[in-house]
Design a protein around this motif. Structure first.
Motif, PDB file in Angstrom:
ATOM      1  N   GLU A 166      34.020   1.752 -71.496  1.00  0.00           N
ATOM      2  CA  GLU A 166      34.853   0.697 -72.089  1.00  0.00           C
ATOM      3  C   GLU A 166      36.210   1.243 -72.510  1.00  0.00           C
ATOM      4  OE1 GLU A 166      34.560  -2.466 -72.228  1.00  0.00           O
ATOM      5  OE2 GLU A 166      32.507  -2.672 -71.489  1.00  0.00           O
ATOM      6  N   THR A 222      39.769   0.294 -70.595  1.00  0.00           N
ATOM      7  CA  THR A 222      40.902  -0.297 -71.314  1.00  0.00           C
ATOM      8  C   THR A 222      42.178   0.476 -71.053  1.00  0.00           C
ATOM      9  OG1 THR A 222      39.465  -1.171 -73.062  1.00  0.00           O
ATOM     10  CG2 THR A 222      41.798  -0.912 -73.592  1.00  0.00           C
ATOM     11  N   GLN A 273      32.092  -0.686 -63.586  1.00  0.00           N
ATOM     12  CA  GLN A 273      31.088  -0.232 -64.544  1.00  0.00           C
ATOM     13  C   GLN A 273      29.784   0.184 -63.870  1.00  0.00           C
ATOM     14  OE1 GLN A 273      30.332  -3.041 -67.669  1.00  0.00           O
ATOM     15  NE2 GLN A 273      28.979  -1.688 -68.787  1.00  0.00           N
TER      16      GLN A 273
END
Length: 222
Positions: free
Chosen positions: A5, A9, A40
């Motif tokens: 994550e 970002t 992911q």
């Protein structure tokens, strides 16, 4: 912090900072749930980084019409188009003209040297191990050709690809059965790859039972 994550970002923010106009707007619109899930479930477990990867990458068809790839992977040794294809948008909603255009567009990019990699959204979500295996099969040989340290022979390259395809630890008997080699030769090949840092031997007592691909193998290759 190197969680997916956090790094995702930073990845998107970096590309947004470099873009303006329609290219920036396209990234904001186009990089959505499916594309993030591809990173992911498929990309991140294989590579652990986003080096040389460009989201919503602009290219041109043979008529100089602009369109955007989901991802362009642009290392020094090749060009790869990586797509997340949803059934609804890429198949069900297509008419004959759009279908023909899609095929011609892919063929045109192939003629320019691109390697086309398509994954269905369903596989990315429900069967990501299939996508990871296919990604490794396509990109793996190019990674191997790039290595200058601890060079490997062709048979060793093929053996590494075979180990990737197995999706589990590899044993000398696996090599014997697949390649019709004797046990001593198979064991020697695997031990040689372990010596070069590509594989990790796992022992029980004083006997090596099998070999695992090291977690950082692709990073070393890359």
């Amino acid at each position: 912090m190197h969680t997916f994550e956090h790094m995702h970002t930073l990845f998107i923010e970096k590309h947004l900072e470099k873009r303006s106009g329609e290219r920036k707007a396209r990234l904001l619109r186009g990089h959505s749930y499916g594309e993030k899930l591809l990173l992911q479930n498929v990309w991140w477990p294989v590579f652990g980084n986003f080096d040389y990867l460009h989201p919503e990458y602009e290219v041109y068809d043979r008529n100089r019409k602009s369109y955007f790839l989901d991802f362009a992977f642009l290392p020094p040794y090749g060009r790869f188009d990586i797509e997340c294809d949803g059934f609804q948008s890429h198949v069900k909603d297509m008419d004959r003209e759009k279908f023909s255009y899609s095929l011609n567009r892919d063929t045109f990019l192939t003629a320019l040297g691109w390697k086309m990699i398509h994954f269905s959204f369903d596989d990315i979500k429900d069967r990501p191990e299939i996508c990871r295996s296919l990604l490794q099969l396509v990109i793996g040989p190019y990674l191997l050709h790039k290595v200058n340290i601890n060079p490997v022979s062709k048979i060793e390259k093929d053996l590494l690809l075979f180990a990737w395809q197995l999706g589990r630890p590899i044993r000398p008997i696996d090599v014997c059965n697949a390649w019709k080699l004797n046990f001593r030769t198979a064991r020697k090949l695997l031990a040689g790859l372990a010596d070069k840092g590509w594989l990790q031997s796992v022992s029980k007592g004083s006997t090596i039972r099998y070999y695992e691909l090291k977690k950082d193998t692709l990073e070393l290759l890359f």
